[in-house]
Design an enzyme around this catalytic site. Structure first.
Site, PDB file in Angstrom:
ATOM      1  N   LYS A  19     -13.440   4.336   1.648  1.00  0.00           N
ATOM      2  CA  LYS A  19     -14.084   3.083   1.203  1.00  0.00           C
ATOM      3  C   LYS A  19     -14.139   2.093   2.369  1.00  0.00           C
ATOM      4  CE  LYS A  19     -11.588  -0.279  -0.816  1.00  0.00           C
ATOM      5  NZ  LYS A  19     -11.731  -1.611  -0.210  1.00  0.00           N
ATOM      6  N   ASN A  20     -13.040   1.971   3.111  1.00  0.00           N
ATOM      7  CA  ASN A  20     -12.977   0.927   4.141  1.00  0.00           C
ATOM      8  C   ASN A  20     -13.707   1.304   5.417  1.00  0.00           C
ATOM      9  OD1 ASN A  20     -11.642  -0.553   2.312  1.00  0.00           O
ATOM     10  ND2 ASN A  20      -9.602  -0.263   3.191  1.00  0.00           N
ATOM     11  N   ARG A  80     -15.177  -9.627  -1.657  1.00  0.00           N
ATOM     12  CA  ARG A  80     -14.680 -10.481  -0.570  1.00  0.00           C
ATOM     13  C   ARG A  80     -14.894  -9.820   0.773  1.00  0.00           C
ATOM     14  NH1 ARG A  80     -11.611 -10.343   3.558  1.00  0.00           N
ATOM     15  NH2 ARG A  80     -10.976 -12.369   4.298  1.00  0.00           N
ATOM     16  N   CYS A  91      -8.665 -13.939  -3.128  1.00  0.00           N
ATOM     17  CA  CYS A  91      -8.720 -12.692  -3.895  1.00  0.00           C
ATOM     18  C   CYS A  91      -7.304 -12.461  -4.391  1.00  0.00           C
ATOM     19  CB  CYS A  91      -9.217 -11.538  -3.042  1.00  0.00           C
ATOM     20  SG  CYS A  91      -7.906 -10.796  -2.122  1.00  0.00           S
ATOM     21  N   ARG A 107      -6.725 -15.023   1.817  1.00  0.00           N
ATOM     22  CA  ARG A 107      -7.648 -14.198   2.639  1.00  0.00           C
ATOM     23  C   ARG A 107      -8.581 -15.101   3.451  1.00  0.00           C
ATOM     24  NH1 ARG A 107      -8.115  -9.041   0.276  1.00  0.00           N
ATOM     25  NH2 ARG A 107      -9.179  -8.274   2.096  1.00  0.00           N
ATOM     26  N   PRO A 108      -8.056 -15.910   4.390  1.00  0.00           N
ATOM     27  CA  PRO A 108      -8.922 -16.776   5.203  1.00  0.00           C
ATOM     28  C   PRO A 108      -9.857 -15.943   6.104  1.00  0.00           C
ATOM     29  CG  PRO A 108      -6.701 -16.733   6.090  1.00  0.00           C
ATOM     30  CD  PRO A 108      -6.654 -15.957   4.813  1.00  0.00           C
ATOM     31  N   ASP A 158     -10.771 -17.478   9.213  1.00  0.00           N
ATOM     32  CA  ASP A 158     -10.771 -18.288  10.448  1.00  0.00           C
ATOM     33  C   ASP A 158     -10.953 -17.433  11.699  1.00  0.00           C
ATOM     34  OD1 ASP A 158      -8.228 -17.352   9.510  1.00  0.00           O
ATOM     35  OD2 ASP A 158      -7.301 -18.341  11.209  1.00  0.00           O
ATOM     36  N   LEU A 159     -10.385 -16.246  11.719  1.00  0.00           N
ATOM     37  CA  LEU A 159     -10.510 -15.391  12.922  1.00  0.00           C
ATOM     38  C   LEU A 159     -11.953 -14.909  13.081  1.00  0.00           C
ATOM     39  CD1 LEU A 159      -7.233 -13.307  12.483  1.00  0.00           C
ATOM     40  CD2 LEU A 159      -7.588 -15.296  13.948  1.00  0.00           C
ATOM     41  N   ASP A 205      -1.984  -0.889   2.426  1.00  0.00           N
ATOM     42  CA  ASP A 205      -2.690  -0.405   1.236  1.00  0.00           C
ATOM     43  C   ASP A 205      -1.912   0.683   0.511  1.00  0.00           C
ATOM     44  OD1 ASP A 205      -6.033  -0.678   2.682  1.00  0.00           O
ATOM     45  OD2 ASP A 205      -4.622  -2.156   1.903  1.00  0.00           O
ATOM     46  N   ARG A 224     -13.138   0.237  -7.845  1.00  0.00           N
ATOM     47  CA  ARG A 224     -13.651  -0.262  -6.537  1.00  0.00           C
ATOM     48  C   ARG A 224     -13.377   0.753  -5.436  1.00  0.00           C
ATOM     49  NH1 ARG A 224     -10.829  -5.088  -4.725  1.00  0.00           N
ATOM     50  NH2 ARG A 224     -12.042  -4.537  -2.896  1.00  0.00           N
TER      51      ARG A 224
HETATM   52  C1  EPZ Z   1      -9.084  -4.710   5.418  1.00  0.00           C
HETATM   53  O1  EPZ Z   1      -9.096  -5.985   4.815  1.00  0.00           O
HETATM   54  C2  EPZ Z   1      -9.147  -3.720   4.266  1.00  0.00           C
HETATM   55  N1  EPZ Z   1     -10.399  -3.918   3.529  1.00  0.00           N
HETATM   56  C3  EPZ Z   1      -7.959  -3.938   3.335  1.00  0.00           C
HETATM   57  O2  EPZ Z   1      -8.017  -2.927   2.321  1.00  0.00           O
HETATM   58  C4  EPZ Z   1      -6.669  -3.730   4.143  1.00  0.00           C
HETATM   59  O3  EPZ Z   1      -5.552  -4.005   3.314  1.00  0.00           O
HETATM   60  C5  EPZ Z   1      -6.660  -4.682   5.343  1.00  0.00           C
HETATM   61  O4  EPZ Z   1      -7.850  -4.486   6.138  1.00  0.00           O
HETATM   62  C6  EPZ Z   1      -5.458  -4.471   6.239  1.00  0.00           C
HETATM   63  O5  EPZ Z   1      -5.424  -3.159   6.666  1.00  0.00           O
HETATM   64  C7  EPZ Z   1     -11.533  -3.376   4.032  1.00  0.00           C
HETATM   65  O6  EPZ Z   1     -11.538  -2.761   5.074  1.00  0.00           O
HETATM   66  C8  EPZ Z   1     -12.773  -3.569   3.207  1.00  0.00           C
HETATM   67  P1  EPZ Z   1      -7.387  -8.213   7.629  1.00  0.00           P
HETATM   68  P2  EPZ Z   1      -9.289  -7.308   5.741  1.00  0.00           P
HETATM   69  O7  EPZ Z   1      -8.479  -9.113   8.085  1.00  0.00           O
HETATM   70  O8  EPZ Z   1     -10.236  -7.028   6.826  1.00  0.00           O
HETATM   71  C9  EPZ Z   1      -5.173 -12.401   7.637  1.00  0.00           C
HETATM   72  C10 EPZ Z   1      -7.942  -2.064   0.165  1.00  0.00           C
HETATM   73  O9  EPZ Z   1      -7.020  -1.998  -0.649  1.00  0.00           O
HETATM   74  N2  EPZ Z   1      -6.422 -12.954   8.169  1.00  0.00           N
HETATM   75  O10 EPZ Z   1      -6.829  -7.213   8.564  1.00  0.00           O
HETATM   76  O11 EPZ Z   1      -9.565  -8.449   4.842  1.00  0.00           O
HETATM   77  C11 EPZ Z   1      -5.324 -12.051   6.149  1.00  0.00           C
HETATM   78  O12 EPZ Z   1      -5.102 -13.208   5.368  1.00  0.00           O
HETATM   79  C12 EPZ Z   1      -8.152  -3.336   0.959  1.00  0.00           C
HETATM   80  O13 EPZ Z   1      -8.737  -1.131   0.437  1.00  0.00           O
HETATM   81  C13 EPZ Z   1      -6.445 -14.272   8.632  1.00  0.00           C
HETATM   82  O14 EPZ Z   1      -5.443 -14.958   8.602  1.00  0.00           O
HETATM   83  O15 EPZ Z   1      -7.813  -7.443   6.313  1.00  0.00           O
HETATM   84  C14 EPZ Z   1      -4.260 -11.015   5.933  1.00  0.00           C
HETATM   85  O16 EPZ Z   1      -3.027 -11.651   5.708  1.00  0.00           O
HETATM   86  C15 EPZ Z   1      -7.178  -4.424   0.544  1.00  0.00           C
HETATM   87  N3  EPZ Z   1      -7.610 -14.783   9.110  1.00  0.00           N
HETATM   88  C16 EPZ Z   1      -4.214 -10.287   7.275  1.00  0.00           C
HETATM   89  O17 EPZ Z   1      -4.867 -11.129   8.228  1.00  0.00           O
HETATM   90  C17 EPZ Z   1      -8.757 -14.049   9.178  1.00  0.00           C
HETATM   91  O18 EPZ Z   1      -9.799 -14.563   9.648  1.00  0.00           O
HETATM   92  C18 EPZ Z   1      -4.906  -8.929   7.250  1.00  0.00           C
HETATM   93  O19 EPZ Z   1      -6.236  -9.161   7.004  1.00  0.00           O
HETATM   94  C19 EPZ Z   1      -8.727 -12.713   8.708  1.00  0.00           C
HETATM   95  C20 EPZ Z   1      -7.546 -12.189   8.216  1.00  0.00           C
END
Ligand code: EPZ
Length: 420
Positions: A24-25, A94, A118, A123-124, A126-127, A309, A401
């Site tokens: 999925k990801n 999201r 979510c 889930r900000p 900002d990055l 995950d 999902r």
């Molecule tokens: C991806 O989410 C995956 N989703 C998530 O899988 C997975 O848990 C996650 O990566 C971590 O491996 C998809 O690929 C569609 P992140 P993503 O940006 O990109 C913080 C599932 O169950 N953060 O690596 O949203 C954020 O708040 C889903 O399949 C910021 O602070 O994850 C979190 O604490 C759930 N600012 C951490 O980083 C930002 O701009 C990890 O988020 C972006 C993220």
């Protein structure tokens, strides 16, 4: 229509073979990448998931031509005209935020709704936004929307991520592949899904180096053609079905998967007493017949560490293992919501902030529970397979999902599970 539920009669050992679905990801960013292609993208091994359907609806909204034939999805974005996605569609998923990078890369303008939180916490983004602004994107937030424009076009930049965010890394790559000049991403996420995205884009003529490492360099090219590509197997779904074998003390072969990206997960299965063998290109054998014990601790990290995950699935599995397991969730700040639902099945879990303690109990007992999120819902299915009596799981839209036909797959290896 009455809410759908999954109804499981627990206590049956799983035995047999499961062919694992595509990731999925990976399929989600690949579908976003198709927006950048001035040709046809053909993606094989695309799982039938509600998140994938949502991504296809976004592509249709952008006037891309999409079709699905079994597990092959074809997208032609040649005549893409719109760069507006309906608010409802944007908020539906999201993780659709990486369409932003792709749409900006293709059209230079995008109006995107500020993402809601979510179930895993705020889930900000900002990055994502910080990086896009460095690449020449102007972002004005107004009435809950981000109006993104690129007055001088998107240009390359040197970007260091404060956290190796998967989505931010993908968004930057999607915006950078047809940008003017070179983009460097430091402290990039290393997840296999990013390597898959990079491999697809390079087949389309992109020039990306270093995907899978913490330093990725993208040299912008004028335009991308289409390409044919097979989505990598889903490593989290693989780990899920391995936990289903473990909790029912069964034995399974998982085929069409890839064990290379699961090195942080296997040792935990072995610490618990499972025998795990890999063979051929894409098969994993797990046997949980032996007596099992709690693995002690499970700490989530970014890849290649233990994947966040898989945390809910292992929490379900450790619920009936003698001993105590400490979970530390380093990635999301609110990812233990499934603990209270597992406790309704008789588990003994205490969760506080980023730490949870699971004290193994002799058995679980069936109850009415509700999925809290995608992997939390899968954890309830895992626990229900072992719980004595009947477990009825509500809000299973969360599970749909990310898991293709979960009840058919589990029934095929001996589970008593149906969707009403
Ligand atoms: C991806 O989410 C995956 N989703 C998530 O899988 C997975 O848990 C996650 O990566 C971590 O491996 C998809 O690929 C569609 P992140 P993503 O940006 O990109 C913080 C599932 O169950 N953060 O690596 O949203 C954020 O708040 C889903 O399949 C910021 O602070 O994850 C979190 O604490 C759930 N600012 C951490 O980083 C930002 O701009 C990890 O988020 C972006 C993220």
């Amino acid at each position: 229509m009455a809410e759908q539920k999954l109804i499981i009669e627990g206590g049956r050992r799983l035995e047999g073979e499961i062919a694992v679905q595509g990731a999925k990801n990976s399929v989600l960013p690949l579908l976003a990448a198709a927006v950048l292609c001035k040709g046809t993208a053909v993606l094989h091994n695309c799982p039938r998931l509600s998140d994938a359907d949502a991504a296809l609806r976004i592509l249709n909204c952008l006037d891309c031509k999409c079709s699905r034939e079994m597990s092959t999805v074809t997208v032609n974005a040649e005549r893409m005209t719109s760069n507006e996605v309906s608010t409802q569609l944007m908020r539906e998923m999201r993780s659709s935020i990486f369409f932003l990078g792709a749409i900006l890369g293709r059209t230079g303008y995008c109006k995107w709704s500020m993402p809601g939180g979510c179930e895993l916490g705020p889930r900000p983004i900002d990055l994502h936004l910080g990086a896009l602004m460095k690449m020449g994107v102007d972002i004005k937030e107004e009435h809950g929307f981000m109006h993104c424009t690129t007055p001088k076009g998107i240009h390359g930049a040197k970007i260091s991520l404060a956290f190796p965010s998967v989505g931010a890394t993908e968004n930057i790559i999607l915006a950078a592949v047809t940008a003017k000049g070179e983009t460097e991403i430091h402290n990039a996420a290393r997840e296999p899904e990013i390597v898959d995205l990079s491999n697809f884009l390079n087949k389309c003529g992109a020039r990306i180096k270093g995907a899978g490492s913490g330093a990725i360099v993208i040299e912008g090219v004028k335009e991308l053609t289409g390409a044919e590509h097979s989505v990598i197997p889903d490593r989290i779904v693989t780990a899920t079905y391995m936990c289903c074998a473990g909790i029912t003390r069964g034995e399974l072969v998982l085929s069409k998967t890839s064990y290379r990206d699961m090195s942080a997960v296997f040792p935990i299965f072995e610490q618990m007493g499972c025998s795990v063998y890999t063979y051929g290109e894409d098969c994993i054998y797990i046997n949980a017949r032996k007596s099992m014990k709690a693995p002690g601790k499970i700490i989530t990290h970014v890849h290649p560490g233990f994947p966040t995950d898989a945390q809910p699935l292992f929490m379900a599995m450790t619920a009936t293992l003698p001993g105590t397991t400490v979970f530390v969730e380093n990635i999301f700040e609110n990812r233990f919501r499934h603990a209270s639902e597992l406790n309704r099945l008789g588990a003994r879990i205490g969760a506080e902030g980023r730490v949870a303690f699971v004290e193994g109990v002799g058995h679980l007992s069936g109850a009415e529970v509700e999925a809290t999120d995608l992997r939390g819902g899968a954890a309830l299915v895992t626990a229900g397979l072992a719980a004595e009596g009947v477990t009825r799981i509500g809000k299973i839209f969360h599970i749909d999902r990310g898991y293709e036909n979960i009840e058919d797959v589990l029934r095929s290896v001996g589970a008593s599970i149906k969707r009403n």
